[in-house]
Scaffold this motif. Sequence first.
Motif, PDB file in Angstrom:
ATOM      1  N   GLY A 137      17.295  14.246   4.775  1.00  0.00           N
ATOM      2  CA  GLY A 137      15.446  13.794   4.491  1.00  0.00           C
ATOM      3  C   GLY A 137      15.417  13.061   3.681  1.00  0.00           C
ATOM      4  N   PHE A 138      15.857  13.017   2.353  1.00  0.00           N
ATOM      5  CA  PHE A 138      15.624  12.401   1.200  1.00  0.00           C
ATOM      6  C   PHE A 138      15.123  10.552   1.659  1.00  0.00           C
ATOM      7  CE2 PHE A 138      16.548  10.724  -3.389  1.00  0.00           C
ATOM      8  CZ  PHE A 138      15.418  10.796  -3.643  1.00  0.00           C
ATOM      9  N   VAL A 139      15.813  10.537   2.059  1.00  0.00           N
ATOM     10  CA  VAL A 139      16.328   8.654   2.730  1.00  0.00           C
ATOM     11  C   VAL A 139      15.105   8.644   3.545  1.00  0.00           C
ATOM     12  CG1 VAL A 139      17.243   6.840   4.327  1.00  0.00           C
ATOM     13  CG2 VAL A 139      18.809   7.983   2.185  1.00  0.00           C
ATOM     14  N   PHE A 140      14.761   9.746   4.498  1.00  0.00           N
ATOM     15  CA  PHE A 140      13.547   9.259   5.344  1.00  0.00           C
ATOM     16  C   PHE A 140      12.119   9.469   4.671  1.00  0.00           C
ATOM     17  CE2 PHE A 140      16.220  10.331   9.475  1.00  0.00           C
ATOM     18  CZ  PHE A 140      15.483   9.211   9.679  1.00  0.00           C
ATOM     19  N   SER A 141      12.144  10.498   3.501  1.00  0.00           N
ATOM     20  CA  SER A 141      11.140  10.607   2.595  1.00  0.00           C
ATOM     21  C   SER A 141      10.557   9.521   2.115  1.00  0.00           C
ATOM     22  CB  SER A 141      11.316  11.857   1.628  1.00  0.00           C
ATOM     23  OG  SER A 141      11.644  13.158   2.434  1.00  0.00           O
ATOM     24  N   LEU A 142      11.391   8.180   1.290  1.00  0.00           N
ATOM     25  CA  LEU A 142      12.001   7.799   0.341  1.00  0.00           C
ATOM     26  C   LEU A 142      11.070   6.183   1.556  1.00  0.00           C
ATOM     27  CD1 LEU A 142      14.435   7.559  -1.905  1.00  0.00           C
ATOM     28  CD2 LEU A 142      11.816   8.469  -2.067  1.00  0.00           C
ATOM     29  N   GLU A 143      12.046   5.948   2.629  1.00  0.00           N
ATOM     30  CA  GLU A 143      11.169   5.306   3.704  1.00  0.00           C
ATOM     31  C   GLU A 143      10.103   4.711   3.638  1.00  0.00           C
ATOM     32  OE1 GLU A 143      11.476   1.695   5.636  1.00  0.00           O
ATOM     33  OE2 GLU A 143      13.763   2.339   4.783  1.00  0.00           O
ATOM     34  N   ALA A 144       9.317   6.522   3.895  1.00  0.00           N
ATOM     35  CA  ALA A 144       7.787   6.308   4.692  1.00  0.00           C
ATOM     36  C   ALA A 144       7.933   6.494   3.524  1.00  0.00           C
ATOM     37  CB  ALA A 144       7.638   7.737   4.879  1.00  0.00           C
ATOM     38  N   ILE A 145       7.097   6.680   1.650  1.00  0.00           N
ATOM     39  CA  ILE A 145       6.696   6.321   0.706  1.00  0.00           C
ATOM     40  C   ILE A 145       6.653   4.234   0.899  1.00  0.00           C
ATOM     41  CG2 ILE A 145       6.436   6.516  -1.771  1.00  0.00           C
ATOM     42  CD1 ILE A 145       7.845   9.336  -1.514  1.00  0.00           C
ATOM     43  N   ASN A 146       7.847   3.867   0.653  1.00  0.00           N
ATOM     44  CA  ASN A 146       8.460   3.143   0.826  1.00  0.00           C
ATOM     45  C   ASN A 146       7.148   1.904   1.980  1.00  0.00           C
ATOM     46  OD1 ASN A 146       9.370   0.118   0.019  1.00  0.00           O
ATOM     47  ND2 ASN A 146      10.457   0.268   1.739  1.00  0.00           N
ATOM     48  N   SER A 147       6.840   2.846   2.894  1.00  0.00           N
ATOM     49  CA  SER A 147       6.687   2.289   3.819  1.00  0.00           C
ATOM     50  C   SER A 147       4.927   1.938   3.774  1.00  0.00           C
ATOM     51  CB  SER A 147       6.501   2.686   5.333  1.00  0.00           C
ATOM     52  OG  SER A 147       8.197   2.603   5.669  1.00  0.00           O
ATOM     53  N   SER A 148       4.622   3.352   2.970  1.00  0.00           N
ATOM     54  CA  SER A 148       3.023   3.682   2.554  1.00  0.00           C
ATOM     55  C   SER A 148       2.475   2.119   1.216  1.00  0.00           C
ATOM     56  CB  SER A 148       2.786   4.645   2.540  1.00  0.00           C
ATOM     57  OG  SER A 148       1.886   5.266   1.815  1.00  0.00           O
ATOM     58  N   ILE A 149       3.631   2.281   0.695  1.00  0.00           N
ATOM     59  CA  ILE A 149       3.511   1.709  -0.604  1.00  0.00           C
ATOM     60  C   ILE A 149       3.135  -0.027  -0.233  1.00  0.00           C
ATOM     61  CG2 ILE A 149       4.648   0.274  -2.444  1.00  0.00           C
ATOM     62  CD1 ILE A 149       4.880   3.459  -2.983  1.00  0.00           C
ATOM     63  N   GLU A 150       3.985   0.020   1.194  1.00  0.00           N
ATOM     64  CA  GLU A 150       4.075  -1.601   1.558  1.00  0.00           C
ATOM     65  C   GLU A 150       2.469  -1.908   2.062  1.00  0.00           C
ATOM     66  OE1 GLU A 150       7.292  -2.751   3.833  1.00  0.00           O
ATOM     67  OE2 GLU A 150       8.771  -2.721   1.782  1.00  0.00           O
ATOM     68  N   HIS A 151       2.476  -0.851   2.464  1.00  0.00           N
ATOM     69  CA  HIS A 151       0.735  -0.923   3.573  1.00  0.00           C
ATOM     70  C   HIS A 151      -0.592  -1.098   2.764  1.00  0.00           C
ATOM     71  CE1 HIS A 151       2.013  -1.593   7.806  1.00  0.00           C
ATOM     72  NE2 HIS A 151       3.607  -0.498   6.941  1.00  0.00           N
TER      73      HIS A 151
END
Length: 122
Positions: free
Chosen positions: A64-78
């Motif tokens: 869950g932690f990795v997926f959460s950070l992946e979503a936040i990372n993608s959000s920041i990039e976009h």
Amino acid sequence: MKKKPFSLLDRISSFGYALEGIKTLFAEEHNARIHFVLSLCVIGLGFYSKISSYEWIAVLFCIGFVFSLEAINSSIEHLADFVRPEKHPLIKKSKDLAAAAVLFAAFISMLIACIIFLPKIF
């Protein structure tokens, strides 16, 4: 701005936005799909190895932690690409830091998986 009163219907509809985000994450982000396949492997290994409840807690938290950070990372990039499509050193720094967060979580998750599974394998 006047504060909107609580609405159960609005709260329920907010789940739709979150589900749309999950769909976008897996449809558009290659790394999320890699994390997903690895997560399925780890879950399968967990069932095969009959890990304890506490080990399941650690494994599921890491996933869950990795997926959460992946979503936040993608959000920041976009968001960064929208705000400033051309290259800028501060945008690069923000994107690199967000990617580093995912890398840290993935690396620590791998170490936790080694701590849980290596003794069971050997």
